[in-house]
Design an enzyme around this catalytic site. Structure first.
Site, PDB file in Angstrom:
ATOM      1  N   TRP A 125       4.558 -17.389   7.567  1.00  0.00           N
ATOM      2  CA  TRP A 125       3.804 -17.568   8.670  1.00  0.00           C
ATOM      3  C   TRP A 125       4.419 -17.609  10.099  1.00  0.00           C
ATOM      4  O   TRP A 125       3.721 -17.319  11.145  1.00  0.00           O
ATOM      5  CB  TRP A 125       3.028 -19.130   8.425  1.00  0.00           C
ATOM      6  CG  TRP A 125       2.048 -18.855   7.287  1.00  0.00           C
ATOM      7  CD1 TRP A 125       2.087 -19.716   6.064  1.00  0.00           C
ATOM      8  CD2 TRP A 125       1.022 -17.903   6.921  1.00  0.00           C
ATOM      9  NE1 TRP A 125       1.053 -19.328   5.323  1.00  0.00           N
ATOM     10  CE2 TRP A 125       0.575 -18.596   5.716  1.00  0.00           C
ATOM     11  CE3 TRP A 125       0.489 -17.028   7.806  1.00  0.00           C
ATOM     12  CZ2 TRP A 125      -0.590 -17.614   5.167  1.00  0.00           C
ATOM     13  CZ3 TRP A 125      -0.804 -16.347   7.314  1.00  0.00           C
ATOM     14  CH2 TRP A 125      -1.245 -16.573   5.921  1.00  0.00           C
ATOM     15  N   ASP A 195       2.763 -24.935  14.558  1.00  0.00           N
ATOM     16  CA  ASP A 195       1.709 -24.686  13.469  1.00  0.00           C
ATOM     17  C   ASP A 195       1.900 -25.704  12.440  1.00  0.00           C
ATOM     18  O   ASP A 195       2.813 -25.620  11.737  1.00  0.00           O
ATOM     19  CB  ASP A 195       2.066 -23.240  12.926  1.00  0.00           C
ATOM     20  CG  ASP A 195       1.075 -22.797  11.778  1.00  0.00           C
ATOM     21  OD1 ASP A 195       0.209 -23.718  11.178  1.00  0.00           O
ATOM     22  OD2 ASP A 195       0.992 -21.645  11.282  1.00  0.00           O
ATOM     23  N   LYS A 219      -6.692 -26.318   4.998  1.00  0.00           N
ATOM     24  CA  LYS A 219      -5.656 -26.600   4.179  1.00  0.00           C
ATOM     25  C   LYS A 219      -5.733 -28.272   3.871  1.00  0.00           C
ATOM     26  O   LYS A 219      -5.872 -28.458   2.738  1.00  0.00           O
ATOM     27  CB  LYS A 219      -4.226 -26.476   4.740  1.00  0.00           C
ATOM     28  CG  LYS A 219      -3.957 -25.001   5.365  1.00  0.00           C
ATOM     29  CD  LYS A 219      -3.756 -23.977   4.099  1.00  0.00           C
ATOM     30  CE  LYS A 219      -4.017 -22.671   4.304  1.00  0.00           C
ATOM     31  NZ  LYS A 219      -3.081 -22.094   5.392  1.00  0.00           N
TER      32      LYS A 219
HETATM   33  C1  PLP Z   1      -2.696 -20.617   5.933  1.00  0.00           C
HETATM   34  C2  PLP Z   1      -1.839 -20.783   6.944  1.00  0.00           C
HETATM   35  C3  PLP Z   1      -1.899 -20.193   7.998  1.00  0.00           C
HETATM   36  C4  PLP Z   1      -3.085 -18.697   8.448  1.00  0.00           C
HETATM   37  O1  PLP Z   1      -4.232 -19.309   8.321  1.00  0.00           O
HETATM   38  P1  PLP Z   1      -5.433 -18.572   8.764  1.00  0.00           P
HETATM   39  O2  PLP Z   1      -6.255 -19.644   9.170  1.00  0.00           O
HETATM   40  O3  PLP Z   1      -5.899 -17.735   7.422  1.00  0.00           O
HETATM   41  O4  PLP Z   1      -5.108 -17.419   9.799  1.00  0.00           O
HETATM   42  C5  PLP Z   1      -1.083 -19.929   8.863  1.00  0.00           C
HETATM   43  N1  PLP Z   1       0.068 -20.911   8.829  1.00  0.00           N
HETATM   44  C6  PLP Z   1       0.138 -21.913   8.070  1.00  0.00           C
HETATM   45  C7  PLP Z   1       1.235 -22.749   8.078  1.00  0.00           C
HETATM   46  C8  PLP Z   1      -0.782 -21.586   6.867  1.00  0.00           C
HETATM   47  O5  PLP Z   1      -0.533 -22.602   5.847  1.00  0.00           O
END
Ligand code: PLP
Length: 383
Positions: A125, A195, A219
């Site tokens: 990511w 993030d 998540k």
């Molecule tokens: C799942 C995830 C993403 C991507 O998320 P989307 O909503 O599918 O774009 C980005 N960063 C992390 C840390 C993730 O776990």
């Protein structure tokens, strides 16, 4: 209020569904990395309100985002989130769409005013975020743990961070590799962007240490389709990169209180319910305690097992995502298959890593992890 007579039919079928549910409903232990397990209580409440939200005569899915009823839902969600995370007044809370991945572009478009940023690469990511930022400016890789398949967090105490950088970027919990920053990087005074998709609301956080905190909610908080971004106010300006779409400007969204266009209404409503659930559970410190206890059960077993091994260096282990392997691909596959049959689902590791991964977010009960470990012990004996 005049109720549509046709509704009676639905109520009858809902009642018969409820009866059927008592007989046949069986929920699995869902270890999915995302979209992921949600508190059962929240799902039940949403089910109860599905046809008639608090006397409005309609589902939240059916109502105008400009209505008074919906305004209360989104305002209350924000208020509860602010309370949970103790978000200072000089930070805006935005409910956005486009997934966490859209923020990979929105962050540089809004923040790269000097044209330079530093990225710490601790997994897929962060790597994707860096690649995206390179399209907009001078995005520098400050450190990486790619040399050991991202199984650790690099030392971030003295990175080559310079004053001309607009921000330093991290992915705080690495969903795929199962690592987590236990200490934030020393950014040498440069703004920090994180993030937090897979560790959102899993433990207390000091918002003031960040310029931007954002995460997809699928998540640990709600259904896919909502991204929450918490942004320090002075960073929300019209001074974005040229060509930044109106929708991707933080200012557009902030000025309209996340209602510039139709927001992901239903998703935000579920997030709001999860915030209330977390408050009821005792807030973020209670969540942390619960998550630590849960993760310890699994990590302790991985440390003593002769068959299963955790893949992350102990000091950087995530409380949320726990990858492990047997060292034998066929045995991994056999384990995943048998676990699925036993009601422990979505344990297969990410396609880029292999092995197994148990995601044990806030809503995973301790019992789920206890039973999984029992199952693993029993599997180890048999094989
Ligand atoms: C799942 C995830 C993403 C991507 O998320 P989307 O909503 O599918 O774009 C980005 N960063 C992390 C840390 C993730 O776990």
């Amino acid at each position: 209020m005049t109720k549509n007579k046709g509704n009676d039919l639905y109520y009858i079928s809902l009642n018969s569904m409820k009866r059927k549910e008592v007989q046949t409903m069986s929920r699995v232990f869902n270890f999915s990395a995302g979209p992921a397990v949600l508190p059962e209580e929240v799902l039940r409440e949403a089910a109860d309100e599905m046809l008639d939200y608090k006397g409005s005569g309609m589902s939240v899915m059916e109502m105008s985002h400009r209505s008074k009823v919906y305004d209360n839902i989104i305002k209350e969600a924000e208020k509860d989130l602010r309370e949970l995370m103790n978000i200072p007044d000089n930070y805006k809370v935005l409910f956005l769409q486009g997934g966490a991945s859209q923020q990979f572009s929105a962050v540089p478009m809004n923040l790269m005013k000097k044209g330079k940023a530093g990225y710490i690469v601790t997994g897929q990511w962060a790597k994707k975020a860096l690649a995206e930022a390179k399209r907009y400016g001078d995005a520098v890789e400050l450190a990486s743990s790619a040399d050991k398949t991202f199984s650790y967090i690099p030392d971030c105490s003295d990175l080559p961070i310079t004053d001309d950088m607009d921000y330093v970027y991290i992915c705080e919990n690495n969903t795929i590799y199962g690592t987590k920053y236990k200490e934030l990087p020393n950014t040498k005074g440069v703004d920090l962007v994180a993030d937090v998709s897979s560790c959102f609301l899993s433990e207390p956080v000091d918002v003031t240490k960040y310029a931007v905190i954002y995460g997809g909610v699928q998540k640990n908080i709600g259904p896919a389709g909502v991204v929450i971004a918490i942004i320090r106010e002075d960073l929300i300006t019209d001074d974005c990169l040229e060509g930044t779409p109106t929708m991707l400007k933080y200012k557009t969204q902030a000025d309209a209180d996340s209602l510039y266009n139709t927001p992901p209404c239903y998703g935000i409503y579920i997030c709001g319910k999860v915030f209330k659930w977390i408050k009821k559970m005792g807030g973020l410190s209670a969540m942390k305690e619960h998550n630590e206890k849960k993760a310890k059960i699994l990590y302790d077993f991985l440390d003593e097992s002769k068959m299963f091994k955790g893949t992350v260096v102990p000091k950087d282990r995530s409380l949320m995502n726990v990858p492990f392997v047997t060292g034998d691909k066929d045995l991994d596959a056999k384990f995943v298959e048998e676990a699925t049959k036993a009601g422990f689902v979505n344990l297969k590791g990410h396609r880029t890593v292999g092995g197994m991964r148990a995601s044990i977010y806030n809503a995973m009960p301790i019992e789920g992890v206890e039973k999984l470990v029992e199952f693993m012990k029993e599997f180890e004996k048999r094989n």
